[in-house]
Design an enzyme around this catalytic site. Structure first.
Site, mmCIF file in Angstrom:
data_model
loop_
_atom_site.group_PDB
_atom_site.id
_atom_site.type_symbol
_atom_site.label_atom_id
_atom_site.label_comp_id
_atom_site.label_asym_id
_atom_site.label_seq_id
_atom_site.Cartn_x
_atom_site.Cartn_y
_atom_site.Cartn_z
ATOM 1 N N GLU A 210 0.796 -1.269 -0.007
ATOM 2 C CA GLU A 210 0.044 -0.173 -0.105
ATOM 3 C C GLU A 210 0.947 1.196 0.002
ATOM 4 O O GLU A 210 0.146 2.266 0.292
ATOM 5 C CB GLU A 210 -0.919 0.083 1.162
ATOM 6 C CG GLU A 210 -1.886 -1.254 0.969
ATOM 7 C CD GLU A 210 -2.855 -1.361 2.149
ATOM 8 O OE1 GLU A 210 -2.970 -0.222 3.146
ATOM 9 O OE2 GLU A 210 -3.810 -2.226 2.238
ATOM 10 N N LYS A 343 -16.021 -1.266 2.893
ATOM 11 C CA LYS A 343 -15.372 -1.728 1.621
ATOM 12 C C LYS A 343 -16.196 -2.458 0.784
ATOM 13 O O LYS A 343 -16.910 -3.296 1.078
ATOM 14 C CB LYS A 343 -14.131 -2.894 2.123
ATOM 15 C CG LYS A 343 -13.117 -2.358 2.929
ATOM 16 C CD LYS A 343 -12.057 -3.616 3.279
ATOM 17 C CE LYS A 343 -10.884 -3.208 4.017
ATOM 18 N NZ LYS A 343 -10.239 -4.354 4.621
#
Length: 434
Positions: A210, A343
């Site tokens: 990430e 999400k």
């Protein structure tokens, strides 16, 4: 305007694994969406359909999900001639066709790909930006720019170091605009790189999935110390706070927790939920930690409840709640946490994501929109967070294009809104409070 054609294909995510991309055509043009995929996944998530054919992509192919779209979902949606602005109707139709509780027939990755593309088409059909269309679908008259939570130090299942806790994030809550928050985030990130380089050497500044750094440290406190130093060096001590994603389900061992889970197993070092809670409280006391995600295992309900009642900070449910209305309702009634991590691929459709967000907000919770560790260049969640007015988003460090794609899209939205732009800032937990 109805759907003329839908075509799905296998593309690659940021980890080199296959994922689903959907092209949807209406008379207004082509609308494309790609689906993300997580590394540390909650066991209660909707099913991401993988081929499990070990001779191809280590079993991670998504050709079945693609085929379900091209051979079943596409013909059905085209023949029904539903208008693309009718998001809920289309999502419902796909969910009913799938017929399973967790979308295991078509795969949540198939249904979501089409759902996202429909949403993009719906915005253009209405002649409004995507964030405005999402705000309309959610019944929000205004829109809000979020505080970014930059994941700048990686551990857990995202990194090859010994660090147990998965993410250490910086939130520039003292910024006056999203653009300023980006600048602060980038400057702290570069200062952090130098701090790590000086202390651990240049190879400690390699980045994880990430975009964060993964120095080989074991102590979680050391990660917080590095952040504190970098924030001070950048000159933003009063403007930046810290968030963590512990992802504790990854190191839960029969009722206890192993903070050195990447070393050979040794039950003598496991700690109790109470000991872990005390560790978190020491973090909150000694560092500007204002948010902790997944502090305990996804089924350790008692520990969650006890901690949320006494911690006085934002406690975020991810593996606990998996964007699922039933799990959210249970967590709300038991007061297990006070913020939902949203999400889209955990639940598998735009409509259900909006419902999950509304349910969380109606219980007085905060909501943080999130990427997955396996991302694409798709920027849907940037518009989503603005339209849903949740006030906070985490989509990685200010590094790696699949992360910056989202942040850059929010910059564009802020610019487009001009004087009407409202930045969540210090009210990021409840930006709509009057």
């Amino acid at each position: 305007m109805s759907i003329l054609r839908i075509h799905a294909r296998e593309i690659f995510d940021s980890r080199g694994n296959p994922t689903v991309e959907v092209d949807l055509y209406t008379a207004k043009g082509l609308f494309r969406a790609a689906v993300p995929s997580g590394a540390s996944t909650g066991i209660y998530e909707a099913l991401e359909l993988r081929d499990n054919d070990k001779t191809r992509f280590m079993g991670k192919g998504v050709s079945q999900a693609v085929e379900h779209i091209n051979k079943t979902i596409a013909p059905a949606l085209v023949s029904k001639k539903v208008n693309v602005v009718e998001q809920e109707k289309i999502d419902k139709l796909m969910i009913e066709m799938d017929g399973t509780e967790n979308k295991s027939k078509f795969g949540a990755n198939a249904i979501l790909g089409v759902s996202l593309a429909v949403c993009k088409a719906g915005a253009v059909e209405k002649g409004v930006p995507l964030y405005r269309h999402i705000a309309d679908l959610a019944g929000n008259p205004e829109v809000i720019l979020p505080v970014p939570a930059f994941n700048v130090i990686n551990g857990g299942s995202h990194a090859g170091n010994k660090l147990a806790m998965q993410e250490f994030m910086i939130l520039p809550v003292g910024a006056s605009s999203f653009r300023e928050a980006m600048r602060i985030g980038a400057e702290v990130y570069h200062n952090l790189k130098n701090v790590i380089k000086e202390k651990y050497g240049k190879d400690a500044t390699n980045v994880g999935d990430e975009g964060g750094f993964a120095p080989n440290i074991l102590e979680n406190k050391e990660a917080l110390e590095l952040l504190k130093t970098a924030i001070a060096k950048a000159g933003y001590t009063d403007q930046v706070v810290i968030g963590m994603d512990v992802a504790a389900s990854e190191f839960y061992r029969s009722g206890k927790y192993d903070l050195d889970f990447k070393s050979p197993d040794d039950p003598s070092r496991y700690i109790t939920p109470d000991q872990l809670a005390d560790l978190y409280k020491s973090f909150v006391q000694n560092y500007p930690v204002v948010s902790i995600e997944d502090p305990f295992d996804q089924d350790d309900w008692g520990a969650w409840q006890k901690f949320t009642a006494s911690a006085g900070i934002q406690v975020v449910g991810d593996d606990l709640t998996v964007t699922n209305p039933k799990r959210i309702a249970k967590a709300a009634s038991e007061k297990s946490c006070n913020c939902l991590l949203l999400k889209v691929n955990q639940i598998g459709s735009v409509t259900e994501s909006l419902q999950a967000c509304k349910l969380a907000q109606s219980n007085g919770w905060g909501v943080m929109v999130s990427h997955r560790s396996g991302e694409t260049e798709d920027t849907f969640i940037a518009d989503l967070v603005v339209g849903l007015c949740t006030g906070q988003i985490k989509t990685g460090a200010p590094c790696r294009s699949e992360r910056l794609a989202k942040y850059n899209q929010i910059l564009r939205i802020e610019e487009e809104l001009g004087s009407k732009a409202k930045f969540a800032g210090r009210s990021f937990r409840n930006p709509l409070a009057k």
